[in-house]
Design an enzyme around this catalytic site. Sequence first.
Site, PDB file in Angstrom:
ATOM      1  N   LYS A 280       0.837  -1.200   0.000  1.00 57.45           N
ATOM      2  CA  LYS A 280       0.000   0.000   0.000  1.00 57.45           C
ATOM      3  C   LYS A 280       0.876   1.256   0.000  1.00 57.45           C
ATOM      4  O   LYS A 280       2.010   1.206   0.473  1.00 57.45           O
ATOM      5  CB  LYS A 280      -0.856   0.036   1.281  1.00 57.45           C
ATOM      6  CG  LYS A 280      -1.966  -0.997   1.344  1.00 57.45           C
ATOM      7  CD  LYS A 280      -2.728  -0.888   2.652  1.00 57.45           C
ATOM      8  CE  LYS A 280      -3.870  -1.878   2.729  1.00 57.45           C
ATOM      9  NZ  LYS A 280      -4.942  -1.624   1.751  1.00 57.45           N
ATOM     10  N   ARG A 354     -10.442 -11.496   2.315  1.00 60.44           N
ATOM     11  CA  ARG A 354     -11.275 -12.579   1.781  1.00 60.44           C
ATOM     12  C   ARG A 354     -10.528 -13.916   1.824  1.00 60.44           C
ATOM     13  O   ARG A 354     -11.146 -14.965   1.934  1.00 60.44           O
ATOM     14  CB  ARG A 354     -11.744 -12.225   0.365  1.00 60.44           C
ATOM     15  CG  ARG A 354     -10.635 -12.023  -0.622  1.00 60.44           C
ATOM     16  CD  ARG A 354     -11.059 -11.241  -1.861  1.00 60.44           C
ATOM     17  NE  ARG A 354     -11.053  -9.795  -1.631  1.00 60.44           N
ATOM     18  CZ  ARG A 354     -11.377  -8.898  -2.558  1.00 60.44           C
ATOM     19  NH1 ARG A 354     -11.757  -9.285  -3.766  1.00 60.44           N
ATOM     20  NH2 ARG A 354     -11.334  -7.607  -2.271  1.00 60.44           N
TER      21      ARG A 354
END
Length: 506
Positions: A280, A354
């Site tokens: 990120k 996920r």
Amino acid sequence: MEFSVTATDAPRIRAGCLVAGAFEGRDPTPAYRSLDAASDGRLGAIVRKAGFRAGAGKHLRVHALDGVAADSVLVVGCGPKGAMTPTRYHKIARAAAQAIAATGARSAAWSLGDVEVDGRDLEWKSRVAVECLNEAAYRFDAMRGEADDDRVPPPGRASIAVARAYRNEAAAGVATGRAIAAGVSLARDLGNLPGNICTPTYLAGEAKALAGRHPSVRFKALDEARMKRLGMGSLLSVARGSRQPPRLIVLEYRGAPRSHAPIVLVGKGVTFDSGGISIKPSATMDEMKFDMCGAASVIGAMEACATLGLPLNVVALAPACENLPDGNASKPGDIVTTMAGRTVEVLNTDAEGRLILCDALTYAERYKPDVVIDVATLTGACVIALGAHASGLFSNHQPLADALLTAGEHAGDRAWQMPLWDEYAEQLKSNFADVANIGGREAGAVTAASFLAKFASGQRWAHLDVAGTAWRSGKEKGATGRPVGLLCQYLLDRTRAADRTPAPAA
Ligand code: BES
Ligand code: MN
Ligand code: ZN
């Protein structure tokens, strides 16, 4: 904060700050009327002179009124009379509680229970008062070596003022509010702790401590070896890049006979999300310590549930790990095998939530749950879609979705439902594996939910994307404790609704 109930008349209540409501157009509430009378009309005169119009949530503090025992009265605007929805009451209660916390008063008294709210009783209003006062008084000082002189200390005590006939109703509301408030504060504390302290192991330790406080709760944690044996290749692939060992935290609450299928709550517990190899940008990366707020919220809900002794069986599962780049970390293009046997192409290592939740959802099946609800700070796309006002709700079972939406409204912790149409799942097709872990830029919150849905088919399942609601950024940076309020309300509602809905076709 200590909470109590008092049946003393408003003018005779001793407190540093007493809250009373006023409607627009000079329409007094009972408490306001009695304070005005006791002060020989001084209160009304001051309020008029100040030009106070009583808009919802506006407030005015009046000191040292003769004939009034409280040191100060905080007049809180309630908007026009007769238009009081639960949502507006929440807004007013929050504003009042924030204003009290900023006064520096040592004790507070609350007489907003005399404001009529559509379809809500005094028990509910008392509970909301406790939750809002607790929320406003919350401080996170665990990591400070020196006192923070810039913030006034919140009141240590608050009493909820009601007419004598309603004492028991108010006391019941206070007890419920106190339990929920403890769950919210626990979730906020866990969320606010930095990533170097709040590791998967630490989180497991906190869950274990919770079980130690409540004999109705059992704790266990699956370690790496156990996950390997169970075939949780997807969860393990995220943990690979970190030196912190992963944990699958399990809390089992027994409040009903064993034959009752449990409600299973699953919370994303990424204790720090750097993105991994798909790293990120650094500007606000510190906020990724909050990426375990889903786990914190299911632990917080367990705290409240066990304190209230709800007649339900509830299981909280929290897959916990760190997502870091390392020589051993997953790389874009890697293919992992989930516990369900489905292979996943990891096209972006930053879509890690996920990857850990899918194995936890498969693990949840062994409980033969009544319903499964997962909570996750899953996508930046959900923040863009809904902002901080609502959590994103996705479900394969409409009665469950409706129950959660209602619970959110009731608790002042709203969710908004988003679609889960088959068309979205098309975006997750992979050229090399059964499914890809990302679905492109469009509808990012929905494709993430669609990914999870593949691992929840055959279960009554809902997913709450709390990326926009679990914490605040900027000056007020910090965990909010959401959606503990929603989850607790859902559990409370389930103790009332005896009817069960049939399972969907697998
Ligand atoms: N934890 C983040 C989601 C997130 C991002 C929450 C920003 C709040 C603010 C999650 O693991 C993530 O990184 N999601 C990616 C998914 C993408 C790679 C498909 C995202 O939302 O950018
Ligand atoms: Mn991520
Ligand atoms: Zn994440």
